[in-house]
Motif scaffolding. Structure first.
Motif, short mmCIF file in Angstrom:
data_model
loop_
_atom_site.label_atom_id
_atom_site.label_comp_id
_atom_site.label_asym_id
_atom_site.label_seq_id
_atom_site.Cartn_x
_atom_site.Cartn_y
_atom_site.Cartn_z
N ASP A 293 -10.57 2.87 6.87
CA ASP A 293 -9.19 3.28 7.13
C ASP A 293 -8.87 3.02 8.60
O ASP A 293 -9.70 3.28 9.49
N GLY B 266 -5.68 -3.35 9.92
CA GLY B 266 -4.79 -3.07 8.81
C GLY B 266 -3.96 -4.25 8.35
O GLY B 266 -2.82 -4.09 7.92
N SER C 45 0.83 -1.22 0.00
CA SER C 45 0.00 0.00 0.00
C SER C 45 0.86 1.26 0.00
O SER C 45 0.70 2.14 0.83
N GLY D 124 -1.43 -1.42 7.69
CA GLY D 124 -2.41 -0.35 7.56
C GLY D 124 -2.35 0.65 8.69
O GLY D 124 -2.67 1.83 8.50
N ASP E 145 -8.73 -2.35 2.44
CA ASP E 145 -8.77 -3.08 1.18
C ASP E 145 -9.96 -4.05 1.23
O ASP E 145 -9.91 -5.08 1.91
N ALA F 143 -7.43 5.35 0.77
CA ALA F 143 -7.09 4.11 1.48
C ALA F 143 -7.81 2.91 0.86
O ALA F 143 -9.00 3.01 0.55
N PRO F 144 -7.09 1.79 0.67
CA PRO F 144 -5.67 1.63 0.92
C PRO F 144 -4.84 2.30 -0.18
O PRO F 144 -5.18 2.22 -1.36
#
Length: 560
Positions: free
Chosen positions: A340, A299, A114, A237, A324, A177-178
């Motif tokens: 996020d 994340g 990412s 993340g 994602d 995001a991502p």
């Protein structure tokens, strides 16, 4: 009635005058660099090629800082690191065909990690699009198809007027995001054609927020507040969204132990009483995670490495926060929250009830003691000492970039990344050659602090040409090359699997002499002098190389 947006869109007299009288001698390439400047870009990476020359010529009429590498894949790794360090989209300028294709492995890593990379490639002239009709140099039947499986989004341009909007849309995509890499392609004739369009000024490309749904946050907060043994897995993340502070606040509010994935290194303080550190390739850690009645995964998709090679089987309730969408509940069923990490953790902090558990820190100490005893029983003192020497020499706020080499595999589990967003590796896609060019990108982002790159001799050979880049731009990168005469980790894998290794032994140069031939100072060190030699190299301005001849071994993983 006058609306606010009417005021925003109404040009001033000066803007109107400038728009009606654009400077002469501009082309499509100027529209590219003007758009990048309007979006806030300051540095671009790349490598020129025949069809892309319109963009590169326009650079000299811009304020953009250009960092040119020697291989497109390395330029992609540099842009990847720049994006990780700054959180900004890193423009990567490429040519058609071979030049574009050479970047694919780097863009795959950016996608896996990412990292926001804005790749802008040229195309054959418009008349040749569609494949094979004109036999242009570098021509592909469908260049976009090579990128579509890797990048977040593909943006095509066929006229000059499309350039600003296409790049702005790609920029927004890269930073929503991502984060991730995106691809824009522009034909050669469009880049070269003179334009009378006004100079591109302010561009609006605001990334969309991925906000958690409140009803899901409420359920997650209730589960965490009432849990008996909550545990948190913090992935990349958390680092990408700059949510480390919120993660710590949540962990402390509910007394939940935290383990960071290899991509999430630095997301939680290593020496914190609730820190399980990063020993994911250890059954003691896996057992502890499985024993949680509520497991909060933030994340991370809980992929191969984060799940101890898919041996992890949670027995409690799983809450997964993931930006994602494709990774949400992809490996383990649970309460999936598409969001996020920073926004979701903020929402949890507002709703979760305080929970006290004095035994949590004791449980963490017990797990880490078991892990320590297991590693100690394997007689791997040299490996642990070398990692400790690297940590001793590296300033706490200096970023480090690790290639796919045995010392990096150790670092994933055992290295204390003392600040968020300071330890990076190629563990997302797993390609060789990441460490040194990525470190160059980080140094271009912030040349005020030294940067460390770590490679084996096999991975180093992918990046030798970039010693010229390091010297040309005088970038403060120290490159530690651990020379074991081959592909060390593959040697171990093959020996374990087949009883002997094949195709892993390598002839290699004298790395010290080679670095010096580029004008880069180099030192051959030993395990006993590594800390001193590495600290000295990191303290001196400009690039440097430290070569450590050593045969390191990997600790035995425990999947079962």
């Amino acid at each position: 009635m006058t609306h606010d947006h009417d005021l925003v869109l109404r040009p001033t007299a000066a803007q109107t005058e400038a728009a009606l009288n654009p400077p002469a001698g501009r082309n499509g390439g100027d529209l590219v660099v003007e758009t990048l400047q309007g979006l806030g870009a300051t540095t671009v990476f790349g490598l020129p090629g025949q069809h892309a020359l319109g963009m590169f010529d326009a650079l000299r009429r811009s304020s953009l800082n250009y960092v040119g590498l020697r291989v497109e894949n390395n330029a992609g790794f540099a842009a990847d690191a720049y994006g990780r360090i700054t959180g900004e989209a890193a423009p990567l300028l490429l040519s058609t065909g071979p030049g574009a294709l050479m970047s694919l492995a780097a863009l795959q890593e950016a996608a896996a990690a990412s990292a926001p990379v804005l790749a802008i490639g040229s195309q054959v002239p418009t008349a040749g699009l569609g494949g094979g009709r004109h036999g242009y140099l570098h021509e592909l039947r469908d260049q976009q198809a090579s990128f579509r499986d890797i990048v977040k989004s593909v943006h095509t341009v066929r006229t000059a007027s499309q350039i600003p909007s296409a790049i702005a849309a790609a920029w927004e995509s890269a930073l929503t995001a991502p984060h991730g890499p995106v691809w824009v392609e522009i034909p050669q004739d469009v880049l070269l054609a003179e334009t009378t369009l006004p100079v591109v000024t302010a561009m609006d490309a605001t990334p969309e927020d991925v906000v958690p749904r409140p009803e899901l946050t409420a359920v997650a907060a209730h589960l965490l507040s009432t849990a008996t043994r909550p545990v948190i897995v913090a992935g990349g993340g958390v680092v990408r969204s700059d949510a480390s502070g919120k993660l710590r606040a949540l962990a402390e509010r509910i007394d939940a132990p935290v383990v960071t994935t290899f991509g999430g290194k630095g997301a939680f303080p290593w020496e914190h009483p609730l820190s399980l550190q990063s020993w994911l390739e250890d059954r003691h850690t896996t057992d502890f995670l499985e024993s949680a009645d509520v497991l909060l995964v933030v994340g991370s998709g809980l992929g191969e490495l984060s799940s101890n090679y898919h041996t992890f089987a949670p027995r409690g309730r799983v809450i997964q926060i993931e930006a994602d969408l494709g990774k949400l509940e992809s490996n383990h069923a649970g309460l999936g929250i598409h969001a996020d990490a920073r926004l979701a953790l903020s929402a949890l902090l507002e709703t979760v009830e305080e929970r006290r558990d004095p035994s949590a820190a004791d449980a963490v100490r017990e797990v880490l003691a078991k892990v320590g005893d297991r590693i100690a029983a394997q007689e791997l003192t040299l490996e642990q000492q070398i990692l400790a020497y690297v940590r001793e020499a590296l300033p706490d706020d200096s970023p480090s970039f690790w290639d796919m080499t045995i010392l990096a595999y150790w670092a994933w589990s055992a290295f204390d990344a003392r600040r968020p967003n300071t330890m990076h590796s190629a563990q997302g896609a797993g390609g060789l050659g990441y460490g040194f060019p990525a470190a160059l990108g980080a140094a271009a982002a912030d040349p005020t602090r030294p940067v460390l790159a770590v490679s084996g001799d096999g991975g180093a050979m992918y990046s030798i040409a970039e010693l010229a880049t390091a010297r040309q731009y005088d970038l403060p990168v120290t490159w530690l090359i651990v020379d074991d005469g081959g592909y060390g980790i593959l040697r171990e894998y093959m020996t374990d699997a087949f009883g002997r290794a094949t195709a892993t032994e390598l002839a290699r140069p004298d790395f010290v002499a080679l670095a010096e031939s580029f004008g880069v100072p180099a030192t051959r060190t030993t395990p006993g002098t590594l800390a001193e030699d590495l600290a000295k190299a990191l303290a001196q301005p400009g690039p440097s190389v430290v070569v450590l001849p050593a045969l390191l071994r990997m600790f035995a993983p425990t999947h079962l």
